[in-house]
Design a protein around this motif. Structure first.
Motif, PDB file in Angstrom:
ATOM      1  N   GLN A 111       5.149   4.109   1.823  1.00  0.00           N
ATOM      2  CA  GLN A 111       4.897   2.730   1.400  1.00  0.00           C
ATOM      3  C   GLN A 111       4.929   1.812   2.601  1.00  0.00           C
ATOM      4  OE1 GLN A 111       7.170   1.260  -1.881  1.00  0.00           O
ATOM      5  NE2 GLN A 111       6.455  -0.844  -1.634  1.00  0.00           N
ATOM      6  N   ILE A 112       3.855   1.027   2.762  1.00  0.00           N
ATOM      7  CA  ILE A 112       3.768   0.052   3.842  1.00  0.00           C
ATOM      8  C   ILE A 112       4.324  -1.267   3.330  1.00  0.00           C
ATOM      9  CG2 ILE A 112       2.223  -1.131   5.442  1.00  0.00           C
ATOM     10  CD1 ILE A 112       0.283   1.272   4.967  1.00  0.00           C
ATOM     11  N   GLU A 113       5.302  -1.811   4.025  1.00  0.00           N
ATOM     12  CA  GLU A 113       5.956  -3.050   3.607  1.00  0.00           C
ATOM     13  C   GLU A 113       5.400  -4.227   4.413  1.00  0.00           C
ATOM     14  OE1 GLU A 113      10.112  -2.144   3.924  1.00  0.00           O
ATOM     15  OE2 GLU A 113      10.055  -0.744   2.245  1.00  0.00           O
ATOM     16  N   ARG A 146       8.457   2.905   4.265  1.00  0.00           N
ATOM     17  CA  ARG A 146       9.456   3.749   3.616  1.00  0.00           C
ATOM     18  C   ARG A 146       8.799   5.059   3.225  1.00  0.00           C
ATOM     19  NH1 ARG A 146      10.743   0.952  -0.770  1.00  0.00           N
ATOM     20  NH2 ARG A 146      12.325  -0.263   0.270  1.00  0.00           N
ATOM     21  N   LEU A 147       9.332   6.172   3.738  1.00  0.00           N
ATOM     22  CA  LEU A 147       8.815   7.508   3.431  1.00  0.00           C
ATOM     23  C   LEU A 147       9.765   8.190   2.458  1.00  0.00           C
ATOM     24  CD1 LEU A 147       6.681   9.781   4.228  1.00  0.00           C
ATOM     25  CD2 LEU A 147       8.486  10.633   5.735  1.00  0.00           C
ATOM     26  N   GLN A 173      13.551   5.016   6.425  1.00  0.00           N
ATOM     27  CA  GLN A 173      12.874   3.792   6.848  1.00  0.00           C
ATOM     28  C   GLN A 173      12.212   4.054   8.196  1.00  0.00           C
ATOM     29  OE1 GLN A 173      13.231   1.771   3.604  1.00  0.00           O
ATOM     30  NE2 GLN A 173      12.530   0.632   5.365  1.00  0.00           N
ATOM     31  N   LEU A 174      10.960   3.698   8.302  1.00  0.00           N
ATOM     32  CA  LEU A 174      10.186   3.897   9.527  1.00  0.00           C
ATOM     33  C   LEU A 174       9.618   2.560   9.970  1.00  0.00           C
ATOM     34  CD1 LEU A 174       8.273   6.985   8.158  1.00  0.00           C
ATOM     35  CD2 LEU A 174      10.204   7.086   9.730  1.00  0.00           C
ATOM     36  N   ASN A 175       8.883   2.586  11.078  1.00  0.00           N
ATOM     37  CA  ASN A 175       8.318   1.343  11.588  1.00  0.00           C
ATOM     38  C   ASN A 175       7.066   1.641  12.399  1.00  0.00           C
ATOM     39  OD1 ASN A 175       8.333  -1.495  12.211  1.00  0.00           O
ATOM     40  ND2 ASN A 175       8.917  -0.915  14.275  1.00  0.00           N
ATOM     41  N   THR A 218       0.839  -1.191   0.000  1.00  0.00           N
ATOM     42  CA  THR A 218       0.000   0.000   0.000  1.00  0.00           C
ATOM     43  C   THR A 218       0.878   1.245   0.000  1.00  0.00           C
ATOM     44  OG1 THR A 218      -1.794  -1.101   1.175  1.00  0.00           O
ATOM     45  CG2 THR A 218      -1.761   1.295   1.274  1.00  0.00           C
ATOM     46  N   VAL A 219       0.579   2.183  -0.883  1.00  0.00           N
ATOM     47  CA  VAL A 219       1.325   3.442  -0.934  1.00  0.00           C
ATOM     48  C   VAL A 219       0.341   4.577  -0.687  1.00  0.00           C
ATOM     49  CG1 VAL A 219       2.748   4.984  -2.323  1.00  0.00           C
ATOM     50  CG2 VAL A 219       3.021   2.505  -2.540  1.00  0.00           C
ATOM     51  N   MET A 220       0.617   5.370   0.340  1.00  0.00           N
ATOM     52  CA  MET A 220      -0.220   6.530   0.656  1.00  0.00           C
ATOM     53  C   MET A 220       0.468   7.786   0.168  1.00  0.00           C
ATOM     54  SD  MET A 220      -1.666   5.826   4.468  1.00  0.00           S
ATOM     55  CE  MET A 220      -2.595   7.326   4.303  1.00  0.00           C
ATOM     56  N   GLN A 221      -0.300   8.658  -0.457  1.00  0.00           N
ATOM     57  CA  GLN A 221       0.234   9.949  -0.913  1.00  0.00           C
ATOM     58  C   GLN A 221      -0.078  11.005   0.141  1.00  0.00           C
ATOM     59  OE1 GLN A 221       2.096  10.044  -3.659  1.00  0.00           O
ATOM     60  NE2 GLN A 221       1.661   7.871  -3.973  1.00  0.00           N
TER      61      GLN A 221
END
Length: 201
Positions: A112-114, A125-126, A168-170, A94-97
């Motif tokens: 982007q949600i991995e 990932r932002l 990279q986020l979590n 899923t990619v959020m704008q």
């Protein structure tokens, strides 16, 4: 030669005028077309052993297609059960704008949600551009929003001027269907979410 039946004999007299006119047109076309051709003796006698044997490969191909369809359905059911079991409407990929607020009107980003890991962490990932560069101990924070309110932080970052920043986020939380994210500008000593600079489109 047998005469075709009269329309009156077929429909009777209790039919409305408009319907009678429509049926008359159809009846005339059928009479004009004539009877269908005679059935050939080979068709009338039914299938032969040769016909049956020559059609054998088709069921095998049909079985393969049915098996492939069943596997696809099971895969989708497994994915749906997995997502439901994790309480999340967010799927991997899923990619959020995100777009800039009046606090950062030229900023934009994608989040982007991995795939979730075995421990329940959702890496993200932002990619962001257009945020003003912050100096000192100021920084940007990504917050998980739930029911329209900040729920929990997912990571902090800084940006360079006129460059795309990728971080990279979590999200170590069980994600819900309507969860979303914002980016805030944080002061060095802030404990609560600061001013929102990026929000979902």
């Amino acid at each position: 030669m047998t005469q075709p039946p009269d329309l009156e004999q077929l429909i009777g007299s209790d039919v409305e005028a408009a319907e009678r006119a429509r049926l008359q047109r159809v009846h005339s076309l059928l009479v004009q077309a004539g009877p269908p051709p005679e059935i050939s003796p080979s068709i009338q006698s039914g299938p032969t052993l040769g016909m049956t044997m020559s059609g054998r490969p088709r069921p095998v191909r049909r079985r393969v297609l049915l098996l492939a369809a069943a596997i696809s359905i099971l895969g989708l059911a497994f994915l749906g059960g997995y997502i439901a079991g994790n309480g999340s409407g967010k799927t991997p990929g899923t990619v959020m704008q995100l777009t800039g607020t009046p606090a950062a009107p030229s900023a934009f980003a994608s989040l982007q949600i991995e795939p979730v890991d075995s421990a329940g962490n959702w890496p993200m990932r932002l990619s962001v551009k257009g945020l003003p560069q912050l100096h000192g101990h100021w920084y940007y924070e990504v917050f998980l929003m739930r029911h329209g309110k900040p729920y929990a932080p997912c990571g902090s970052f800084k940006v360079a001027t006129n460059q795309v920043t990728v971080v990279q986020l979590n999200a170590p939380y069980r994600l819900m269907h309507n969860d979303t994210w914002v980016v805030t500008k944080q002061t060095p000593d802030s404990k609560a979410p600061g001013k929102i600079v990026l929000r979902p489109v």
